[in-house]
Design a protein around this motif. Structure first.
Motif, short mmCIF file in Angstrom:
data_model
loop_
_atom_site.label_atom_id
_atom_site.label_comp_id
_atom_site.label_asym_id
_atom_site.label_seq_id
_atom_site.Cartn_x
_atom_site.Cartn_y
_atom_site.Cartn_z
N GLN A 69 -11.67 -3.80 0.62
CA GLN A 69 -10.43 -2.96 0.76
C GLN A 69 -9.41 -2.63 -0.57
O GLN A 69 -8.97 -1.60 -0.63
CB GLN A 69 -9.49 -3.84 1.90
N PRO B 280 0.08 -4.53 10.09
CA PRO B 280 -1.01 -5.28 10.82
C PRO B 280 -0.77 -6.91 11.08
O PRO B 280 -1.20 -7.48 11.77
CB PRO B 280 -2.30 -5.35 9.72
N GLU C 150 1.29 8.58 -7.02
CA GLU C 150 1.59 9.98 -7.07
C GLU C 150 2.57 10.36 -8.23
O GLU C 150 2.45 11.54 -8.62
CB GLU C 150 2.11 10.56 -5.78
N ARG D 256 -4.72 10.17 -5.52
CA ARG D 256 -3.48 10.60 -5.24
C ARG D 256 -2.56 10.90 -6.46
O ARG D 256 -1.63 11.52 -6.57
CB ARG D 256 -2.41 9.45 -4.79
N ARG E 257 1.11 3.80 -3.34
CA ARG E 257 0.97 5.28 -3.19
C ARG E 257 1.76 6.19 -3.89
O ARG E 257 1.49 7.18 -4.40
CB ARG E 257 0.81 5.62 -1.61
N GLN F 180 9.07 1.43 9.66
CA GLN F 180 7.47 1.77 9.10
C GLN F 180 7.71 1.45 7.56
O GLN F 180 8.49 1.35 7.10
CB GLN F 180 7.35 3.20 9.34
N PRO F 181 6.24 0.91 7.10
CA PRO F 181 6.13 0.50 5.93
C PRO F 181 6.32 1.55 4.95
O PRO F 181 7.16 1.39 3.80
CB PRO F 181 4.57 0.13 5.83
N GLU F 182 6.24 2.88 5.38
CA GLU F 182 6.38 3.88 4.52
C GLU F 182 8.15 4.20 3.97
O GLU F 182 8.45 4.36 2.88
CB GLU F 182 6.03 5.42 4.84
N ILE G 201 -11.30 0.36 -1.94
CA ILE G 201 -10.53 1.53 -1.18
C ILE G 201 -9.33 2.00 -1.40
O ILE G 201 -9.31 3.09 -1.98
CB ILE G 201 -10.99 1.47 0.30
N ASP H 222 6.46 -2.69 11.20
CA ASP H 222 5.17 -2.26 12.06
C ASP H 222 4.14 -2.57 10.96
O ASP H 222 3.49 -1.38 10.46
CB ASP H 222 5.50 -0.88 12.41
N GLU I 108 -9.27 3.63 -5.09
CA GLU I 108 -9.90 5.09 -5.08
C GLU I 108 -8.90 5.87 -4.61
O GLU I 108 -8.53 6.85 -5.11
CB GLU I 108 -11.23 5.12 -4.47
N ASP I 109 -8.30 5.52 -3.36
CA ASP I 109 -7.20 6.37 -2.90
C ASP I 109 -6.06 6.67 -3.88
O ASP I 109 -5.69 7.95 -4.08
CB ASP I 109 -6.64 5.57 -1.53
N ASN J 73 -9.22 -9.10 -0.55
CA ASN J 73 -10.55 -8.50 0.34
C ASN J 73 -11.11 -7.50 -0.77
O ASN J 73 -10.37 -6.45 -1.00
CB ASN J 73 -9.95 -7.89 1.52
N LYS K 4 0.80 -1.11 0.06
CA LYS K 4 0.10 0.13 -0.05
C LYS K 4 1.03 1.28 0.09
O LYS K 4 0.76 2.29 -0.90
CB LYS K 4 -0.88 0.00 1.28
#
Lengths: 444, 246
Positions: free
Chosen positions: B38, B188, B24, B49, B20, B201-203, B41, B186, B44-45, B35, B16
């Motif tokens: 999900q 889910p 961009e 972007r 992103r 962090q995933p980012e 969602i 980090d 669309e996100d 899913n 994800k």
């Protein structure tokens, strides 16, 4: 895990969960329905509320629920998840020519937090608070059911949720309108005033300016009391700007406060020196410049972790509003008290609010608001209690988002709609499911 | 230049964050995940972007016989793929795998066999087009089997070895094969773990992945210090290693 607000006082041991889908928030509510009554839980975002309003035994952190959901390019209407931050919205939408309708002094807050705090900005006198631009909220109730609310749908729940400090449920998503900009720059005009009445006069004269705010030298006394730098701003238009790429986003700052400053570095002398220098930096009575939106709206975001400046013990922000009718006299009395205490704050910010709204616990109302930081020490609370009495005496109140220590009595006197607020909470069983250190302290 | 990018396991936290960034940059995306709600969602996100075009398909990748149709669908939308990122997977409960052979094999299936199946289908296409990048999220856990999660580790080890061979085969075709080995991230998937200083962090991981793709790397340990940690872990002699509680 130890959790604190931005002011780093108080601290609580808290268990955090980070749901990244609305469905997980709902099932979380189902699973916690029968929790022990003495345990508390509250939603949290990026932890920028100063005091104890996002602190509880269980913290439901929404910062991973961060999707854009829909955007209408014609109207600027944006729907997004509650955990999306203002900085992310700006990063994506400034290049497309859109800006937030209302923003507080930091961009590191979430949409959900902005609604729960009903945040205000430098344009409050014209555009009101953030919630006034929100057309719809999806809220997860204590039961785990998600409901929509707006000014016309489930109206009491909407007015309790906007400014309701997360005490009605968990905001899952919201719809609000962005505003068009031509450039990412602000045409800024700064007036240097010599005392309080001149500052207030200048505010009056320029009440048509989109953005206005005054930095006030809170240690100046006597005839200098209330001397300020009043800053006005307008979104710069494209023809007035020579920069080629006029819709660019500010990169995140690399400046960081790497450690806590020792307590003694912040004292009345250093603060006084800072204030004198800051005030003295601007030479002309009136000056103009073209600045990027980031330093204009978010001067403190340029130093990461600036809250460490106040040392390990932390600090308390004190922001009050007094009605316009209290005027010059009220502000003079409070500023005199602060100046005499010698507890100056680096950034004391004065703003004239426009009309308030219908939200039960919303902070802004027509009048003057002043925000100050005070380093925590053993005598601070007694001093703030004295300030409380003066504020209350003039019919004023304190901002819940920055509060860490107000008494239940002060809260209930100054927020007369608290009973209606509580009724709505009870109607949805929210009082059993959502509580923070702050709500317990305030008797909600 | 807009790129056509396939992301498998698009709802995973690392995927994800990566998609992103690609969105961009106005690229064309094809997103795959189990899913459907999900997935919609996230699609669309991505559009908001800035993604130029977003296609998607919900499917259970454990059903290996659906892969052929999936890949055909992808190529029906985009006749040429520039980048594929395979990011789906599960983190099994080791004890459950030890207790039940069916669970162990299920985990091997989703974490190794499904990836091998997808890679086999994609490799032929990439070999024919003679360009592009294949990036797969494996794990540092695949570098050496340890009692705490060797079922997962074995699956990831298989993926990494498969990628080595694939890289060797596709070298002449000018196709990059990137083996991504994240440490603790980090997400889910790791929500129940206590987080310490080694966690990323995933980012941050997503930025490293994009950089590694752009610079034609073969293997990426992310964050970088995992290269050092795994260098030590791989080189502990087995007669000592087997006594360790890892």
């Amino acid at each position: 895990m130890k959790l604190t607000g931005w002011g780093r006082y108080p601290t609580i041991d808290s268990q955090s969960v980070f749901p990244n889908q609305p469905g997980l928030v709902k099932s979380l509510m189902h699973s916690t329905e029968h929790k022990h009554e003495h345990l508390t839980q509250i939603a949290r975002g990026l932890g920028r509320s100063y005091g104890d309003s996002s602190l509880a035994d269980h913290s439901i952190n929404l910062s991973k629920l961060d999707n854009f959901i829909s955007f209408n390019e014609n109207t600027g209407e944006l729907t997004c998840s509650a955990g999306l931050s203002f900085s992310e919205i700006l990063r994506v939408f400034i290049p497309k020519g859109w800006f937030l309708p209302v923003t507080p002094g930091t961009q590191f807050i979430t949409v959900g937090g902005a609604i729960a705090s009903d945040v205000h900005g430098k344009n409050h006198h014209i555009d009101g608070s953030f919630s006034e631009h929100v057309s719809k909220i999806t809220l997860c109730l204590a039961s785990g059911d998600a409901v929509e609310c707006s000014a016309t749908l489930n109206t009491p729940l909407f007015h309790a949720t906007c400014g309701g400090m997360g005490l009605t449920g968990i905001i899952l998503q919201a719809t609000f309108k962005l505003k068009r900009i031509e450039t990412a720059f602000i045409d800024e005009t700064t007036f240097k005033t010599t005392n309080l009445s001149e500052t207030l006069e200048k505010f009056e004269q320029h009440d048509a300016a989109t953005y206005s705010v005054a930095w006030i030298d809170c240690l100046a006394t006597g005839k200098n009391l209330g001397r300020s730098l009043l800053m006005l701003g307008e979104h710069a238009l494209s023809e007035s700007n020579s920069n080629q790429n006029t819709l660019h986003v500010a990169p995140h700052s690399k400046l960081n406060m790497p450690l806590d400053l020792p307590g003694f570095t912040l004292n009345s002398l250093s603060v006084k020196a800072f204030n004198v220098l800051y005030y003295g930096k601007v030479r002309q009575q009136e000056s103009q410049r073209n600045v990027h939106y980031a330093p204009f709206f978010y001067p403190l975001d340029s130093i990461q972790n600036w809250n460490r400046m106040y040392g390990k013990k932390g600090f308390v922000q004190y922001q009050f509003v007094i009605p316009k009718s209290a005027g010059l006299v009220g502000l003079t009395e409070i500023l005199t008290e602060i100046a005499h205490s010698k507890r100056g704050s680096f950034l004391a910010v004065l703003k004239v609010f426009g009309k308030g709204n219908d939200n039960y616990l919303s902070f802004p109302e027509e009048g003057y608001t002043l925000a100050l930081d005070f380093k925590l020490d053993s005598t601070l609370f007694a001093f703030l209690n004295r300030l409380d009495d003066i504020v209350l005496n003039y019919g004023g109140k304190l901002y819940l988002t920055k509060d860490a220590r107000m008494s239940e009595k002060m809260f209930k006197q100054s927020y007369p709609l608290w009973e209606q607020f509580q009724e709505v909470r009870q109607q949805y069983d929210a009082h059993k499911a959502f509580n923070s250190l702050q709500s317990k302290r305030l008797g909600l | 230049m807009q790129k056509n990018i396939l992301i498998i396991g698009a709802t995973s936290a690392i995927a994800k964050a990566t998609l992103r960034i690609y969105a961009e940059q106005n690229n064309n995306l094809y997103l795959v995940a189990r899913n459907e709600e999900q997935l919609k969602i996230i699609a669309e996100d991505a559009k908001i972007r800035g993604a130029n075009q977003v296609e998607m398909m919900a499917c259970d990748l454990a059903e290996l016989n659906t892969h052929q149709a999936l890949i055909e669908n992808v190529y029906a939308c985009y006749p040429k793929l520039d980048i594929v990122l395979i990011a789906h997977g599960t983190l099994p409960n080791q004890q459950a795998c030890q207790d039940d052979v069916e669970i162990a094999l299920q985990e091997i299936n989703i974490n190794a066999l499904s990836t091998v199946s997808l890679l086999t289908l994609l490799a032929n296409r990439f070999e024919a087009q003679k360009s592009g990048s294949i990036a797969v999220i494996s794990s540092v856990a695949g570098d050496r089997g340890r009692q705490s999660n060797y079922v997962y580790g074995a699956a990831k080890g298989m993926v990494s070895t498969f990628l080595q061979g694939l890289r060797n085969r596709l070298n002449d075709s000018n196709v990059q094969v990137l083996d991504i080995k994240p440490g603790f991230v980090d997400t889910p998937m790791t929500a129940e773990f206590r987080k310490g200083a080694l966690w990323a962090q995933p980012e941050q991981v997503a930025q490293n992945i994009i950089k590694a793709i752009n610079s034609s790397r073969n293997t990426l340990y992310t964050p970088w210090f995992w290269w050092g940690i795994m260098f030590i872990i791989r080189n502990i002699p087995e007669f000592i290693f087997k006594k360790l509680k890892l």
